[in-house]
Design an enzyme around this catalytic site. Structure first.
Site, PDB file in Angstrom:
ATOM      1  N   HIS A  28       0.739  -1.259   0.115  1.00 27.46           N
ATOM      2  CA  HIS A  28      -0.176   0.115  -0.066  1.00 27.46           C
ATOM      3  C   HIS A  28       0.745   1.148  -0.044  1.00 27.46           C
ATOM      4  CE1 HIS A  28      -2.593   3.021   1.778  1.00 27.46           C
ATOM      5  NE2 HIS A  28      -3.442   2.874   1.377  1.00 27.46           N
ATOM      6  N   GLY A  71      -3.857  -6.188 -14.503  1.00 26.99           N
ATOM      7  CA  GLY A  71      -3.619  -5.795 -13.095  1.00 26.99           C
ATOM      8  C   GLY A  71      -2.593  -6.640 -12.735  1.00 26.99           C
ATOM      9  N   THR A  72      -1.341  -6.349 -13.298  1.00 27.35           N
ATOM     10  CA  THR A  72      -0.120  -7.207 -13.027  1.00 27.35           C
ATOM     11  C   THR A  72       0.290  -7.375 -11.428  1.00 27.35           C
ATOM     12  OG1 THR A  72       1.267  -5.474 -13.815  1.00 27.35           O
ATOM     13  CG2 THR A  72       0.684  -7.164 -15.370  1.00 27.35           C
ATOM     14  N   ASP A  95      -1.807  -7.739  -8.638  1.00 23.88           N
ATOM     15  CA  ASP A  95      -2.505  -8.860  -8.138  1.00 23.88           C
ATOM     16  C   ASP A  95      -2.400 -10.442  -9.076  1.00 23.88           C
ATOM     17  OD1 ASP A  95      -3.268  -8.189  -5.851  1.00 23.88           O
ATOM     18  OD2 ASP A  95      -5.425  -7.605  -6.531  1.00 23.88           O
ATOM     19  N   CYS A 128      -2.223  -2.141 -16.453  1.00 23.06           N
ATOM     20  CA  CYS A 128      -2.332  -0.970 -15.491  1.00 23.06           C
ATOM     21  C   CYS A 128      -1.738  -1.392 -14.117  1.00 23.06           C
ATOM     22  CB  CYS A 128      -3.906  -0.778 -15.459  1.00 23.06           C
ATOM     23  SG  CYS A 128      -4.883  -1.906 -14.699  1.00 23.06           S
TER      24      CYS A 128
END
Length: 878
Positions: A449, A761-762, A764, A826
């Site tokens: 995060h 979404g690479t 995850d 993305c």
């Protein structure tokens, strides 16, 4: 030795330096190749010959010495320099003054004086003894000290010293010092050849990145003495500033010296080249600058440096010798430069026609643009490093250390700069991160995060600093060697290197204009891969637009809810017991989201905007402290126990694989319906007065199955119809999915049947493919990379073999079903140059990355386009 005395032989074994292209780096070494190129450009390079790798290898094995000139004109000596294929491989030390004999010594004494002539002779004897016979030079140094130390440094004293050195040489080697040019030259050449083949030299060569069997060439040249009467000496010059790349006259001149380069730690003092400038390698003392001593010589050097730059296609640092005002160029290497200077130099060369724009683009390492985009610690500043971690977000920042987001916000309100230090950050820390100047976390990886949010904000961050201990009870940070920094201490975060420093070192400001802007314009003209930005708020979108992105590839709607006023309503929605109660709260959130979307669409007019529907598990929005839960309960007019119970009910054992993403849209459809309405109403409002209409792209996250998309798509399409009827307007929009699970990648053919685009979404997808926690992998990833278990952190650079194959499978299957399917990436890999190149080769339409990495991705996309075009034989114009 006159130029015609060095003849070119019929083979490659010995080639004259004026033979042009016959002197090749892969045969004779990089130094020989450079000298041949400088000679061809008309620079005054002393004549000489190059010995090939094969010739030198034969010498090391006892083979015959090739035929070479054996005599030199009076006063002209020889030098022997190593020439490996790559200079970085190192090699034997150059040997000067070869050719001093009893016969020509009187002439040399007459030319440069007895003292200097005998000094050169003594150096030759000592060097030859060391290289050929391994005699310790201290004995020769002792003779010189003893002979000269008792009286003035006069000619007879120096004669006595060299005569004593000759006797000492004979005693140590059981033979007389060779008194012929050929014998001296052959002895040194064989010694260099043998030294290159020693086991220790092979190991050292490999440590420097060269092969153990790499070849060594040798260069034999007339020696340009820097000891003649008049203005004489040696030095180096470059005509670009090493820090900025701007035109300059940097370097140093050493009067009456043979060498421009001194050993590390040497205190040899030189003079400035030009008046009023500080020399790069020393300080001008009482002596005037070279510009004053020999203005015509400095003018010639400037001209030679410029001619070399034009001919070689790069700024160079010339090494030179001056003899009585006459300039000789003895070597050249690429000019010293930092990352910023590299951009200016490449752009200037292209504008002068020395290189093409494509060559300028290919010459810059994309990641080096970081030096332009963020504040950096001045390279000359002292660094008091206290610890380190992962370089999660580049740039440097100084501030007072605080341990809570509230403290960071309070300090910002008072105009104080802070560094936010947390064990790890969560959604509740976003506002504190906005207020701070930098972030440090003890845990976390490159896609944690803290790392992702910091990169989006352009905030320097170091994460995973596990060597440090955060002692919250005593409000301090403790290092492994028990040094302590208390809360409030002034520290600096270097997110480019991944270091934490005490104090406030000097900084270098960002530089986004000038040469960088011009280079990026060329990149945009060259590339055929779009570069979008990941931006979650209007402020992020403005930054992205300022960096000339091609649209937004990822707008994460959950980040709009962390404003305190919105967060309370969001929590009321989450804690609702029935769909009706949830809709009531969502009705309050609708105008808030619509306002944000209107502002984002207005900022991004004329470009695509991909909006991801709510993705994280709902429990992330709930408070963890009892006091905060009591506040929510009071606001909602319900018992605190009810809030606690509901929070406990929403908690999940593995929330990243739980009820999140599309699963929210399927089980709580009113959430996605409300978001879709906010998107469509905002787009219609902006398009009413826009000549560049917005075409929103609605993205469903965490999809695994066709039916999931079908269910959500039906509801979103229904909302779109309803909004258009209500508003009396038509709207173009598209709907796609975010491919984050291996199953989605494998079933991309199914998904393409109901999707206009697939966005990978690479972050995850890497996590799920590897079975690695993106937040926790940072604890051991450095160890994994260090031992070679992984070649690179897969969250930092896309795993081509595993995750990359899933992307290729998905692309192939998706476009087989839907030829018009748009493909994008993305994840944070969108700003990694090697990952960008992979996407270009895979036929993707765009990559998307954090705003501050957009310039890096633009350059990487241009390089990928140029290189693919060159490979395929196409011509790409920049």
């Amino acid at each position: 030795m006159k130029p015609q005395e060095i003849t070119q032989l019929a083979t490659d074994a010995v080639v004259s330096l004026d033979a042009g292209e016959a002197v090749r780096a892969e045969v004779h070494g990089s130094r020989a190749h450079m000298l041949a190129r400088l000679t061809a450009l008309g620079l005054p390079v002393p004549p000489g010959v190059a010995l090939s790798f094969d010739c030198v290898r034969q010498l090391s094995e006892g083979g015959p010495m090739p035929e070479l000139p054996t005599t030199a004109a009076p006063g002209r000596l020889l030098c022997l320099r190593p020439s490996p294929m790559e200079r970085a491989w190192g090699g034997p030390t150059a040997t000067l003054n070869i050719g001093i004999t009893r016969e020509n010594l009187p002439a040399l004494e007459e030319a440069i004086g007895v003292f200097d002539a005998r000094s050169l002779h003594g150096r030759l004897i000592s060097t030859f003894a060391l290289m050929v016979h391994g005699v310790d030079p201290e004995g020769f140094e002792a003779i010189a000290h003893k002979t000269l130390g008792s009286g003035p440094r006069e000619a007879e004293a120096m004669r006595a010293a060299t005569d004593e050195m000759l006797r000492y040489y004979a005693d140590e080697t059981d033979e007389d010092f060779p008194d012929s040019v050929s014998a001296q030259l052959e002895g040194v050449a064989r010694a260099m050849a043998r030294d290159w083949d020693r086991a220790s030299a092979r190991i050292l060569r490999q440590a420097k990145g060269g092969p153990a069997e790499g070849g060594l060439g040798l260069v034999i040249q007339e020696l340009a003495l820097g000891l003649a009467p008049g203005v004489s000496g040696a030095g180096h010059i470059q005509t670009v500033d090493a820090r900025t790349g701007a035109p300059a006259c940097d370097g140093i001149f050493l009067p009456r010296k043979q060498r421009a380069v001194t050993s590390p730690g040497s205190r040899r003092t030189g003079v400035l080249l030009a008046s009023g400038r500080r020399a790069g390698g020393g300080e001008g003392g009482e002596q005037p600058a070279l510009e004053e001593m020999c203005p015509e010589g400095l003018d010639a050097l400037r001209g030679y440096a410029e001619r070399a730059a034009e001919g070689l296609g790069d700024a160079v640092q010339l090494y030179f010798t001056i003899e009585n005002g006459e300039v000789h160029v003895v070597d050249a290497v690429p000019a010293k430069r930092n990352a910023r200077a590299s951009v200016r130099i490449a752009v200037d060369l292209a504008n002068r026609g020395a290189i093409t724009r494509e060559q300028a683009l290919l010459r810059i390492e994309p990641n080096n643009l970081i030096e332009h985009l963020h504040p950096q610690i001045d390279p000359s500043a002292a660094r008091d490093v206290w610890g380190g971690g992962l370089a999660a977000s580049p740039g440097a920042a100084t501030g007072y250390m605080v341990f809570t987001s509230e403290a960071a916000m309070q300090a910002a309100a008072q105009g104080e700069d802070t560094i936010l230090v947390r064990m790890e950050t969560g959604p509740e820390d976003v506002r504190g991160m906005h207020a701070a100047k930098g972030v440090l976390t003890i845990r976390g990886g490159m896609t944690s995060h803290a790392a992702v949010i910091a990169r989006g904000l352009g905030l320097p961050a170091v994460v995973g600093a596990s060597d440090l201990r955060l002692d919250l009870e005593n409000r301090r940070l403790v290092t492994t060697d028990s040094r302590v920094l208390h809360e409030g201490a002034l520290i600096t975060i270097d997110g480019t290197r991944g270091e934490i420093l005490a104090g406030a070192p000097k900084m270098v400001a960002p530089d986004l204009g000038g040469a960088l802007a011009e280079l990026l314009d060329w990149a945009d003209a060259a590339r055929d891969l779009d570069v979008r930005a990941n931006a979650d708020t209007p402020a992020d979108s403005r930054v992205a637009r300022d960096f000339s992105c091609d649209g937004l590839g990822l707008c994460r709607t959950e980040h709009m809810f962390f404003d305190p006023a919105r967060l309370t309503v969001m929590r009321e929605m989450i804690l609702a017991d029935t769909p009706e109660e949830r809709r009531a709260a969502l009705d309050l959130l609708l105008p808030m989201q619509r306002a944000d979307f209107e502002e984002i669409f207005a900022i991004m007019r004329g470009t695509p905007v991909t909006i991801r529907l709510l993705d994280p598990p709902l429990h992330e929005f709930l408070p963890h402290e009892e006091e905060e839960m009591a506040d929510i309960a009071a606001a909602m007019g319900i018992p605190a126990a009810q809030v606690t119970a509901r929070a406990r009910e929403l908690a999940e054992v593995n929330p990243m694989l739980g009820k999140r993403g599309v699963r929210l849209g399927v089980t709580m459809p009113e959430i996605y319906e409300t978001q879709a309405r906010a998107i469509f109403e905002a787009a219609i409002a902006v398009n009413r007065d826009s000549r560049d209409p917005v075409v929103p792209e609605v993205m469903i996250p965490l999809v695994s199955a066709y039916r999931e998309v079908e269910l959500v798509k039906q509801r979103i399409d229904a909302v779109a119809i309803a909004v258009q009827e209500e508003q009396g307007a038509t709207l173009d929009y598209s709907l796609g999915v975010m491919v984050e699970t291996p199953r989605a990648a494998l079933r991309a053919g199914d998904l393409a049947g109901v999707s206009a685009f697939l966005s990978f979404g690479t972050n995850d997808l890497t996590q799920m493919t590897y079975g690695l926690s993106r937040d926790d992998a940072g604890r051991f990833m450095r160890d994994y990379v260090n031992v070679g278990a992984f070649p690179e952190d897969p969250f930092h650079s896309l795993d081509i073999e595993g995750v990359g194959e899933l992307l290729l499978i998905a692309a192939r299957r998706g476009r087989a079903r839907n030829p018009d399917l748009k493909l994008g990436l993305c994840g944070e890999h969108g700003g990694d140059p090697s990952s960008v190149r992979f996407c270009r080769l895979a036929g993707f339409d765009y990559v998307s990355c954090s705003p501050f990495r957009v310039p890096i991705a633009r350059l990487a996309a241009a390089q990928a386009t140029i290189l693919v075009g060159n490979v395929s034989g196409d011509e790409t114009s920049a």
